[in-house]
Design a protein around this motif. Structure first.
Motif, PDB file in Angstrom:
ATOM      1  N   PHE A   1       0.861  -1.108   0.115  1.00  0.00           N
ATOM      2  CA  PHE A   1       0.020   0.018   0.013  1.00  0.00           C
ATOM      3  C   PHE A   1       0.871   1.369  -0.112  1.00  0.00           C
ATOM      4  O   PHE A   1       2.063   1.206   0.207  1.00  0.00           O
ATOM      5  N   THR A   2       0.301   2.539  -0.273  1.00  0.00           N
ATOM      6  CA  THR A   2       0.959   3.449  -0.048  1.00  0.00           C
ATOM      7  C   THR A   2       0.238   4.366   1.019  1.00  0.00           C
ATOM      8  O   THR A   2      -0.884   4.198   1.241  1.00  0.00           O
ATOM      9  N   ALA A   3       0.953   5.136   1.877  1.00  0.00           N
ATOM     10  CA  ALA A   3       0.337   5.903   2.912  1.00  0.00           C
ATOM     11  C   ALA A   3      -0.319   7.041   2.781  1.00  0.00           C
ATOM     12  O   ALA A   3      -0.249   7.700   1.857  1.00  0.00           O
ATOM     13  N   LYS A   4      -1.118   7.326   3.733  1.00  0.00           N
ATOM     14  CA  LYS A   4      -2.169   8.601   3.503  1.00  0.00           C
ATOM     15  C   LYS A   4      -1.101   9.788   3.546  1.00  0.00           C
ATOM     16  O   LYS A   4      -0.009   9.823   3.867  1.00  0.00           O
ATOM     17  N   GLN A   5      -1.960  10.846   3.122  1.00  0.00           N
ATOM     18  CA  GLN A   5      -1.325  12.274   3.255  1.00  0.00           C
ATOM     19  C   GLN A   5      -1.514  12.876   4.472  1.00  0.00           C
ATOM     20  O   GLN A   5      -2.460  12.413   5.060  1.00  0.00           O
ATOM     21  N   GLY A   6      -0.555  13.633   4.901  1.00  0.00           N
ATOM     22  CA  GLY A   6      -0.914  14.626   6.199  1.00  0.00           C
ATOM     23  C   GLY A   6       0.330  14.863   7.019  1.00  0.00           C
ATOM     24  O   GLY A   6       1.542  14.459   6.469  1.00  0.00           O
TER      25      GLY A   6
END
Length: 514
Positions: free
Chosen positions: A396-401
């Protein structure tokens, strides 16, 4: 209150004296009870505050602090001076207090009653006076503490207390934290090693070793039907899985099945030892002839590590026991906060002007809690260590923030905690790199953030959280009486380098004086 912290309490002790008479003491007591009740009912504090009484003498102070030390539920003490409380009476109590301390500078009443204020009111409400006296003796005693300043009903004030409470919970958890190493540090890497005895002295974590022959004893006891259940009832339901991988006759299915057995093995070992975390090693996986004997892991237990991190177990790759310890605390303090946590490694750089960033990942072990989308369970070749074979992992790729990442390094004469605010940005697709990953830009800029991290001796492994801020790590270092190097939007590169030099002088002098 946060359910995860139900077994903990913070004690609230009010300072006063008998000079102003018994009626004044009764009012102090009543005000204190009302304040504690209001703080608990605010919904902002993760740990319950318990009113431990008003202290009016040296004996009373020493008594309550001694009781706090031995009470297993008490993880910290808040002190507030309602009236003027002569600070010499706090000396013995502060000298014996071993629990974290917060000095709350507040006042029962919010506004001055301009039309009615008299000397009785002045004598009773002397926090502006008493808290300075108390702060003086804390500084004279060199007592580590957090100071929170503001009206006790204000959200801003309560949120600062809430941060400290979570840190106290993390510190308390570390005192009973066993980390198991399956294998040692890899390839003579310096940054992942250190002084385990000193680490336990300072932070409480106990790091031990379990030989892989012992792991195999638990491996042999895992039942096939339990592995089947984990694969079909958990893996295939919780994650996105291609139909081809569900074919029980395929090589890919067997690799997923092996990963499930590894997970059940590690869970059994951790439970048997009462451990809260572990490290792995690419080169220590059991029988080297595993394909023939069936006794051992066919590759590093990456999927197991991902799922165990989700459940709160500390993890460090390649024998990195300090990261395993710190990740457990990162996860523990983050309970109830949004966003997720993960162990991560600085992987490779993307130079792109103001958007220059670092791709964070590891070979396999990234917590799915930070995933932007539903994690995909995949099987791919991994050619590293003693096993060069396909293995399962969550991709997966991580969320932004916005978040903060932290690490601890052994500087020889002390431990240094380094924390850096980072901003996660959208990642491009990685069709030929089937791993979990995140892409971030360190604050204040890539150049300054990375430069400060490297000058401080920061590791390539770190413990990331979306929910924590650098305030948590400042409080953590203060409680542990440990050096803290914080890198954020306000950091100046040259000033940071000067502070490192000043810190070196401070700790060398401090050691010499001891």
């Amino acid at each position: 209150m946060e359910k995860a912290f139900n077994d903990f309490e913070i004690w609230f002790v009010t300072g006063a004296q008998l000079l102003y008479g018994g009626d004044a003491v009764k009012q102090v007591d009543g005000h204190s009870k009302e304040m504690v009740e209001g703080m608990n009912n605010s919904g902002l504090l993760p740990v319950k505050v318990v009113y431990a009484g008003t202290a009016n003498s040296s004996k009373e102070v020493a008594d309550v602090m001694a009781r706090a030390n031995v009470d297993n539920k008490c993880i910290g003490v808040i002190c507030w001076m309602h009236t003027f409380s002569p600070a010499k009476m706090w000396i013995k109590g502060m000298q014996i207090l071993r629990k974290p301390l917060l000095h709350l500078h507040t006042q029962y009443n919010e506004k001055i009653p301009w039309n009615t204020i008299d000397m009785d009111f002045m004598n009773l409400n002397q926090s502006a006076h008493g808290d300075r006296e108390f702060a003086h003796i804390l500084s004279r005693l060199r007592k580590p503490r957090k100071t929170v300043i503001g009206y006790w009903k204000d959200e801003k004030t309560l949120k600062h207390i809430a941060v400290w409470e979570r840190v106290c919970a993390g510190v308390a958890d570390a005192q009973d934290c066993l980390i198991i190493r399956f294998g040692d540090q890899m390839n003579n890497v310096a940054v992942t090693d250190g002084d385990k005895v000193a680490f336990e002295q300072v932070l409480g974590y106990h790091v031990d070793y379990v030989q892989f022959s012992t792991v195999m004893e638990y491996f042999d006891k895992v039942k096939d039907e339990d592995v089947d259940a984990l694969v079909h009832d958990v893996y295939f339901k919780e994650y996105a899985v291609a139909d081809a991988l569900k074919d029980e006759k395929s090589v890919e299915y067997k690799k997923i099945w092996n990963s499930a057995k590894a997970e059940l093995t590690l869970r059994a070992v951790l439970k048997a030892y009462g451990a809260k975390g572990f490290t792995t090693n690419f080169d220590d996986l059991g029988d080297v002839n595993v394909e023939e004997t069936g006794r051992g892991f066919d590759q590093i237990p990456g999927l197991a590590s991902q799922r165990l991190m989700h459940d709160g177990y500390g993890f460090g790759a390649e024998g990195d026991w300090k990261s395993a310890c710190l990740y457990r605390t990162t996860w523990f303090m983050s309970q109830g906060l949004e966003g997720g946590t993960s162990f991560l490694e600085d992987y490779t750089l993307n130079f792109d002007g103001d958007n220059t960033s670092i791709l964070e990942s590891h070979m396999l072990e990234v917590n799915p809690d930070i995933a932007e989308e539903k994690p995909r369970l995949e099987v791919h070749f991994l050619g590293i260590g003693v096993r060069k074979t396909p293995t399962a992992r969550l991709v997966f790729t991580a969320k932004q923030g916005h978040g903060v990442t932290a690490t601890v390094v052994d500087m020889g004469n002390r431990f240094r905690l380094i924390a850096n605010d980072v901003n996660l940005i959208k990642s491009q697709p990685l069709p030929k790199l089937p791993v979990a990953s995140a892409l971030w830009i360190p604050e204040p800029t890539f150049e300054v953030g990375v430069g400060c991290w490297m000058n401080a001796g920061g590791t390539h492994h770190s413990c990331f959280s979306f929910g924590l801020t650098d305030e948590y790590w400042r409080d953590f270092a203060e409680i542990a009486d440990m050096e803290a190097c914080i890198i954020n939007k306000d950091t100046d590169y040259e000033q940071f380098r000067k502070e490192l030099r000043w810190n070196e002088m401070y700790y060398m002098l401090n050691k010499a004086l001891r």
